[in-house]
Design a protein around this motif. Structure first.
Motif, PDB file in Angstrom:
ATOM      1  N   PRO A   3       0.808  -1.224   0.000  1.00  0.00           N
ATOM      2  CA  PRO A   3       0.000   0.000   0.000  1.00  0.00           C
ATOM      3  C   PRO A   3       0.841   1.273   0.000  1.00  0.00           C
ATOM      4  O   PRO A   3       0.482   2.264  -0.654  1.00  0.00           O
ATOM      5  CB  PRO A   3      -0.823  -0.118   1.294  1.00  0.00           C
ATOM      6  N   GLY A   4       1.954   1.244   0.711  1.00  0.00           N
ATOM      7  CA  GLY A   4       2.793   2.434   0.764  1.00  0.00           C
ATOM      8  C   GLY A   4       3.369   2.789  -0.596  1.00  0.00           C
ATOM      9  O   GLY A   4       3.362   3.951  -1.010  1.00  0.00           O
ATOM     10  N   VAL A   5       3.840   1.777  -1.302  1.00  0.00           N
ATOM     11  CA  VAL A   5       4.404   1.996  -2.631  1.00  0.00           C
ATOM     12  C   VAL A   5       3.310   2.453  -3.601  1.00  0.00           C
ATOM     13  O   VAL A   5       3.497   3.399  -4.377  1.00  0.00           O
ATOM     14  CB  VAL A   5       5.081   0.712  -3.157  1.00  0.00           C
ATOM     15  N   MET A   6       2.158   1.778  -3.570  1.00  0.00           N
ATOM     16  CA  MET A   6       1.062   2.147  -4.454  1.00  0.00           C
ATOM     17  C   MET A   6       0.572   3.563  -4.169  1.00  0.00           C
ATOM     18  O   MET A   6       0.189   4.300  -5.081  1.00  0.00           O
ATOM     19  CB  MET A   6      -0.087   1.155  -4.325  1.00  0.00           C
ATOM     20  N   GLY A   7       0.584   3.941  -2.896  1.00  0.00           N
ATOM     21  CA  GLY A   7       0.172   5.291  -2.540  1.00  0.00           C
ATOM     22  C   GLY A   7       1.089   6.334  -3.165  1.00  0.00           C
ATOM     23  O   GLY A   7       0.628   7.346  -3.706  1.00  0.00           O
ATOM     24  N   ARG A   8       2.385   6.081  -3.102  1.00  0.00           N
ATOM     25  CA  ARG A   8       3.336   7.031  -3.694  1.00  0.00           C
ATOM     26  C   ARG A   8       3.214   7.048  -5.222  1.00  0.00           C
ATOM     27  O   ARG A   8       3.315   8.104  -5.846  1.00  0.00           O
ATOM     28  CB  ARG A   8       4.766   6.663  -3.283  1.00  0.00           C
ATOM     29  N   ILE A   9       2.992   5.866  -5.800  1.00  0.00           N
ATOM     30  CA  ILE A   9       2.803   5.811  -7.257  1.00  0.00           C
ATOM     31  C   ILE A   9       1.561   6.602  -7.662  1.00  0.00           C
ATOM     32  O   ILE A   9       1.558   7.343  -8.650  1.00  0.00           O
ATOM     33  CB  ILE A   9       2.691   4.348  -7.728  1.00  0.00           C
ATOM     34  N   GLY A  10       0.480   6.440  -6.881  1.00  0.00           N
ATOM     35  CA  GLY A  10      -0.736   7.196  -7.164  1.00  0.00           C
ATOM     36  C   GLY A  10      -0.509   8.693  -7.106  1.00  0.00           C
ATOM     37  O   GLY A  10      -1.042   9.446  -7.933  1.00  0.00           O
ATOM     38  N   GLN A  11       0.298   9.137  -6.156  1.00  0.00           N
ATOM     39  CA  GLN A  11       0.596  10.561  -6.051  1.00  0.00           C
ATOM     40  C   GLN A  11       1.409  11.055  -7.245  1.00  0.00           C
ATOM     41  O   GLN A  11       1.170  12.136  -7.776  1.00  0.00           O
ATOM     42  CB  GLN A  11       1.341  10.833  -4.740  1.00  0.00           C
ATOM     43  N   VAL A  12       2.373  10.229  -7.683  1.00  0.00           N
ATOM     44  CA  VAL A  12       3.181  10.599  -8.852  1.00  0.00           C
ATOM     45  C   VAL A  12       2.307  10.713 -10.093  1.00  0.00           C
ATOM     46  O   VAL A  12       2.407  11.683 -10.862  1.00  0.00           O
ATOM     47  CB  VAL A  12       4.312   9.571  -9.082  1.00  0.00           C
ATOM     48  N   PHE A  13       1.415   9.728 -10.284  1.00  0.00           N
ATOM     49  CA  PHE A  13       0.525   9.780 -11.440  1.00  0.00           C
ATOM     50  C   PHE A  13      -0.420  10.978 -11.336  1.00  0.00           C
ATOM     51  O   PHE A  13      -0.696  11.649 -12.329  1.00  0.00           O
ATOM     52  CB  PHE A  13      -0.275   8.484 -11.552  1.00  0.00           C
ATOM     53  N   GLY A  14      -0.922  11.226 -10.133  1.00  0.00           N
ATOM     54  CA  GLY A  14      -1.816  12.362  -9.942  1.00  0.00           C
ATOM     55  C   GLY A  14      -1.149  13.682 -10.312  1.00  0.00           C
ATOM     56  O   GLY A  14      -1.722  14.511 -11.029  1.00  0.00           O
ATOM     57  N   LEU A  15       0.071  13.867  -9.829  1.00  0.00           N
ATOM     58  CA  LEU A  15       0.809  15.090 -10.154  1.00  0.00           C
ATOM     59  C   LEU A  15       1.129  15.174 -11.646  1.00  0.00           C
ATOM     60  O   LEU A  15       1.124  16.261 -12.231  1.00  0.00           O
ATOM     61  CB  LEU A  15       2.101  15.153  -9.330  1.00  0.00           C
TER      62      LEU A  15
END
Length: 205
Positions: free
Chosen positions: A179-191
Motif C-alpha cells: 500500500p505504501g508503494v502504491m500510494g506514492r505511485i498514485g501521487q506521482v501519477f496524480g501530479l
C-alpha cells in the motif's frame, strides 16, 4: 509510406503524454490485459481526430477560438479528474478487481482511454498539420492516402502503448500488495496528470 513517416510516428507516440500515462497506470494496477485494452482505447480515441482532419473540420477548429477553447477546457477538466482518481488510487489506478467485475472494468478502461485522446484538441490539429507533410492535399486520391497514413499512425500508437502497458504489467508484481508503494505511485501519477492538464490549459490555439 516512407521511413520518415514511420520514424516521425514512432517519436510522436513514444513521447510520454496523457494516453501513455493512462495506459501505464492501467497495466500497473490491473495487469497486462487492462494495459492492452487501454492501448486499444487510446488508438481508437485518435480516430475521431483523424476524421475531423480529413473532413476539413480541423480547419474550422483551428480558426474558431470558441470551439478550440471549449474542447481544450473539457480536456483539462478530464485530466484533473484523472489526477484526483489516481491520487486516491481510484479509477484506472484502482486495485485489481474480482472476476465478476472485470467485464465492466474493461469497458471503463477502454472508455477512459478513448476520452483521454478524444478530449485533446491538439490531436486534431496534429493530424491537420502532420498528414499533409507526407501527402500533397491537392493530388488525386490524397484523402484516401491520408486516411491510410492516419490508420498506420493509429497502429503505431497501439503497438507503442501496448509495449508501455506490458512493461507496466511486468512491474506490477513488485508493487501490488504494498500500500505504501502504491500510494506514492498514485501521487506521482496524480501530479503528472495535473502537469499535463496545466500544459493543455496554457496551449495556444
Amino acid at each position: 509510406m516512407g521511413l520518415d513517416f514511420w520514424i516521425t510516428s514512432f517519436v510522436v507516440t513514444a513521447t510520454p503524454g496523457s494516453g501513455a500515462l493512462f495506459t501505464i497506470a492501467a497495466g500497473l494496477s490491473r495487469g497486462v490485459r487492462m494495459g492492452q485494452l487501454a492501448a486499444v482505447g487510446c488508438a481508437l480515441g485518435a480516430l475521431p481526430h483523424l476524421v475531423l482532419a480529413l473532413s476539413g473540420t480541423a480547419a474550422v477548429l483551428a480558426a474558431s477560438p470558441v470551439a478550440f477553447e471549449v474542447m481544450k477546457w473539457l480536456g483539462v477538466g478530464y485530466l484533473l479528474y484523472m489526477a484526483w482518481g489516481t491520487w486516491h488510487q481510484r479509477g484506472v489506478l484502482a486495485p485489481g478487481l474480482e472476476d465478476g467485475e472485470r467485464s465492466s472494468s474493461a469497458g471503463r478502461t477502454i472508455g477512459g482511454a478513448v476520452l483521454v485522446n478524444l478530449l485533446n484538441p491538439k490531436l486534431t490539429l496534429f493530424f491537420f498539420v502532420f498528414l499533409p507533410m507526407f501527402v500533397d492535399p491537392a493530388s488525386p486520391g490524397a484523402t484516401v492516402r491520408m486516411a491510410m497514413l492516419g490508420a498506420a499512425f493509429m497502429v503505431v500508437t497501439l503497438v507503442v502503448f501496448g509495449i508501455y502497458g506490458a512493461c507496466a504489467a511486468w512491474l506490477r508484481s513488485y508493487v501490488v500488495g504494498k500500500p505504501g508503494v502504491m500510494g506514492r505511485i498514485g501521487q506521482v501519477f496524480g501530479l503528472s496528470f495535473v502537469a499535463l492538464a496545466m500544459l493543455l490549459a496554457f496551449t495556444p490555439r
